[in-house]
Design a protein around this motif. Structure first.
Motif, PDB file in Angstrom:
ATOM      1  N   THR A  91       0.829  -1.213   0.000  1.00 36.03           N
ATOM      2  CA  THR A  91       0.000   0.000   0.000  1.00 36.03           C
ATOM      3  C   THR A  91       0.863   1.261   0.000  1.00 36.03           C
ATOM      4  O   THR A  91       0.329   2.371   0.020  1.00 36.03           O
ATOM      5  N   ARG A 122      -1.214  -5.111   6.208  1.00 39.93           N
ATOM      6  CA  ARG A 122      -1.411  -5.335   7.653  1.00 39.93           C
ATOM      7  C   ARG A 122      -2.867  -5.281   8.066  1.00 39.93           C
ATOM      8  O   ARG A 122      -3.260  -5.905   9.038  1.00 39.93           O
ATOM      9  N   THR A 144       4.429   3.778  -1.145  1.00 37.19           N
ATOM     10  CA  THR A 144       4.789   4.612  -2.295  1.00 37.19           C
ATOM     11  C   THR A 144       5.165   3.776  -3.520  1.00 37.19           C
ATOM     12  O   THR A 144       4.625   3.987  -4.602  1.00 37.19           O
TER      13      THR A 144
HETATM   14  N1  LIG Z   1      11.458   8.692   0.563  1.00 33.91           N
HETATM   15  C1  LIG Z   1      12.519   8.686  -0.221  1.00 33.91           C
HETATM   16  O1  LIG Z   1      12.857   9.695  -0.884  1.00 33.91           O
HETATM   17  C2  LIG Z   1      13.341   7.426  -0.347  1.00 33.91           C
HETATM   18  C3  LIG Z   1      14.410   7.382  -1.234  1.00 33.91           C
HETATM   19  C4  LIG Z   1      15.136   6.201  -1.379  1.00 33.91           C
HETATM   20  C5  LIG Z   1      14.799   5.082  -0.620  1.00 33.91           C
HETATM   21  N2  LIG Z   1      13.772   5.167   0.240  1.00 33.91           N
HETATM   22  C6  LIG Z   1      13.422   3.970   1.038  1.00 33.91           C
HETATM   23  O2  LIG Z   1      12.134   3.555   0.671  1.00 33.91           O
HETATM   24  C7  LIG Z   1      11.621   2.729   1.702  1.00 33.91           C
HETATM   25  C8  LIG Z   1      10.156   3.008   1.820  1.00 33.91           C
HETATM   26  O3  LIG Z   1       9.971   4.266   2.362  1.00 33.91           O
HETATM   27  P1  LIG Z   1       8.578   5.010   2.296  1.00 33.91           P
HETATM   28  O4  LIG Z   1       8.642   6.044   3.335  1.00 33.91           O
HETATM   29  O5  LIG Z   1       8.255   5.365   0.904  1.00 33.91           O
HETATM   30  O6  LIG Z   1       7.571   3.934   2.833  1.00 33.91           O
HETATM   31  P2  LIG Z   1       6.449   3.091   2.088  1.00 33.91           P
HETATM   32  O7  LIG Z   1       6.999   2.164   1.099  1.00 33.91           O
HETATM   33  O8  LIG Z   1       5.335   3.976   1.676  1.00 33.91           O
HETATM   34  O9  LIG Z   1       6.066   2.224   3.338  1.00 33.91           O
HETATM   35  C9  LIG Z   1       4.836   2.080   3.848  1.00 33.91           C
HETATM   36  C10 LIG Z   1       4.386   0.638   3.549  1.00 33.91           C
HETATM   37  O10 LIG Z   1       4.973  -0.263   4.498  1.00 33.91           O
HETATM   38  C11 LIG Z   1       3.929  -0.993   5.123  1.00 33.91           C
HETATM   39  N3  LIG Z   1       4.308  -1.275   6.494  1.00 33.91           N
HETATM   40  C12 LIG Z   1       4.536  -0.372   7.471  1.00 33.91           C
HETATM   41  N4  LIG Z   1       4.881  -1.018   8.605  1.00 33.91           N
HETATM   42  C13 LIG Z   1       4.850  -2.344   8.330  1.00 33.91           C
HETATM   43  C14 LIG Z   1       5.076  -3.512   9.106  1.00 33.91           C
HETATM   44  N5  LIG Z   1       5.420  -3.445  10.402  1.00 33.91           N
HETATM   45  N6  LIG Z   1       4.932  -4.713   8.518  1.00 33.91           N
HETATM   46  C15 LIG Z   1       4.578  -4.793   7.211  1.00 33.91           C
HETATM   47  N7  LIG Z   1       4.356  -3.729   6.416  1.00 33.91           N
HETATM   48  C16 LIG Z   1       4.481  -2.512   6.986  1.00 33.91           C
HETATM   49  C17 LIG Z   1       2.714  -0.096   5.019  1.00 33.91           C
HETATM   50  O11 LIG Z   1       1.588  -0.888   5.086  1.00 33.91           O
HETATM   51  P3  LIG Z   1       0.244  -0.451   5.833  1.00 33.91           P
HETATM   52  O12 LIG Z   1      -0.712  -0.087   4.723  1.00 33.91           O
HETATM   53  O13 LIG Z   1      -0.161  -1.666   6.547  1.00 33.91           O
HETATM   54  O14 LIG Z   1       0.569   0.722   6.733  1.00 33.91           O
HETATM   55  C18 LIG Z   1       2.912   0.522   3.646  1.00 33.91           C
HETATM   56  O15 LIG Z   1       2.495  -0.364   2.629  1.00 33.91           O
HETATM   57  C19 LIG Z   1      12.507   2.972   2.935  1.00 33.91           C
HETATM   58  O16 LIG Z   1      13.346   1.872   3.099  1.00 33.91           O
HETATM   59  C20 LIG Z   1      13.332   4.192   2.530  1.00 33.91           C
HETATM   60  O17 LIG Z   1      14.601   4.217   3.134  1.00 33.91           O
HETATM   61  C21 LIG Z   1      13.015   6.287   0.400  1.00 33.91           C
END
Ligand SMILES: NC(=O)c1ccc[n+]([C@@H]2O[C@H](COP(=O)([O-])OP(=O)(O)OC[C@H]3O[C@@H](n4cnc5c(N)ncnc54)[C@H](OP(=O)(O)O)[C@@H]3O)[C@@H](O)[C@H]2O)c1
Length: 284
Positions: free
Chosen positions: A12, A35, A14
């Motif tokens: 769900t 979840r 990004t």
């Molecule tokens: N933001 C940036 O610019 C950037 C750049 C490079 C790399 N990254 C990396 O990208 C990754 C993702 O970051 P994001 O902030 O974009 O997050 P994201 O992928 O949007 O993460 C949220 C997702 O993780 C799930 N989730 C949260 N807690 C969980 C748990 N305990 N068990 C299972 N699933 C869980 C959420 O599900 P629910 O729907 O259940 O909440 C949702 O689907 C990170 O590792 C980050 O370092 C980010």
């Protein structure tokens, strides 16, 4: 022959929310790991699991051919991802595609880059068919500033440094290509946009797309921290400031062709991103 089943963690989130439809388009059987049973990802199989609950993860991994491993930043994210990789190996999963980050390095001054490097090293040691994706700053991270952008400004401690920011839909398309293609075993792909842009250039793209004047203000790290104190937990705020210091040093400006190489389409530019997301930056 049965189509492969791919488990998408963070389905769900990004990248995951764009990866699910990208994989479906390629004819893959998708299992979305979520979840909340009351918020399933539509159109695909769902497995309710939490990275904190190994039994639920093992159940989600049953019968899976490949897994996309992604979790949000969290203090225990490295431990959770390492345990997921171990459980995937135990479950007989053939392939893991790991979402890491641009410039992940064990000795980085940026905590997020250190933990991503720890997970990369662990997955490499497991001996599975694995591929690492290291995306740069997400263009969609700008949505976190949408509140002030709608008022005509945004601020961050980055100065005039350029960053080869990437649209998360390109990360998803690249991940889908790796999950379904061959020749990616043991490879690490750094994923970037088609050019490096400064935050002033981003402000210009947003201004053009919205038809409003949007200014970027460089903010000293202390001011940025003060503005977000209480809104973000200290570990996350400190990590974000480290991320921005890394960008400000010009360490995230290199451009790679991996998106086009993997997907056959050029990486999306900030001008197109701004046009497609313009409505999100003009809401009151
Ligand atoms: N933001 C940036 O610019 C950037 C750049 C490079 C790399 N990254 C990396 O990208 C990754 C993702 O970051 P994001 O902030 O974009 O997050 P994201 O992928 O949007 O993460 C949220 C997702 O993780 C799930 N989730 C949260 N807690 C969980 C748990 N305990 N068990 C299972 N699933 C869980 C959420 O599900 P629910 O729907 O259940 O909440 C949702 O689907 C990170 O590792 C980050 O370092 C980010």
């Amino acid at each position: 022959m049965d189509t492969p089943t791919v488990l998408v963690t963070g389905a769900t989130g990004t990248v995951g929310s764009a990866l699910v439809p990208a994989l479906r388009t390629l004819g893959v059987t998708v299992r979305a790991m979520t979840r909340d049973p009351d918020r399933p990802v539509p159109g695909v199989e769902n497995a309710v699991a939490d990275l904190h609950d190994p039994e639920s993860v093992t159940a989600a991994l049953k019968g899976v051919d490949a897994a996309f491993l992604n979790s949000p930043s969290a203090p225990d994210a490295a431990d959770l991802q390492i345990r997921f990789a171990d459980l995937a190996r135990d479950a007989g999963v053939n392939r893991i595609v790991l979402l890491s980050q641009y410039a992940a390095r064990a000795d980085s001054p940026v905590r997020f880059l250190r933990w991503h490097a720890d997970v990369e090293a662990h997955v490499q040691r497991l001996g599975l068919d694995h591929t690492v994706l290291r995306p740069n700053l997400y263009m969609q991270a700008l949505l976190g500033f949408a509140g002030t952008i709608a008022q005509g400004w945004f601020a961050a401690p980055i100065g005039g440094a350029a960053v080869s920011a990437i649209d998360t839909r390109d990360i998803a398309d690249a991940a889908a290509a790796v999950l379904t293609g061959t020749g990616h075993t043991g490879r690490t792909y750094t994923l970037t946009g088609p050019r490096a842009v400064t935050h002033d250039q981003i402000a210009q793209a947003l201004s053009t797309a919205t038809g409003r004047d949007i200014a970027f203000h460089d903010a000293p790290a202390e001011q940025f921290t003060a503005a977000l104190t209480g809104l973000l937990p200290p570990w996350q705020l400190d990590g974000l400031v480290e991320d921005y210091a890394h960008y400000a040093r010009g360490e995230a400006a290199d451009v790679y062709t991996s998106v086009a190489d993997l997907t056959g389409s050029p990486a999306r530019d900030i001008t197109g991103f701004a046009q497609e997301y313009a409505a999100a930056f003009t809401r009151a």
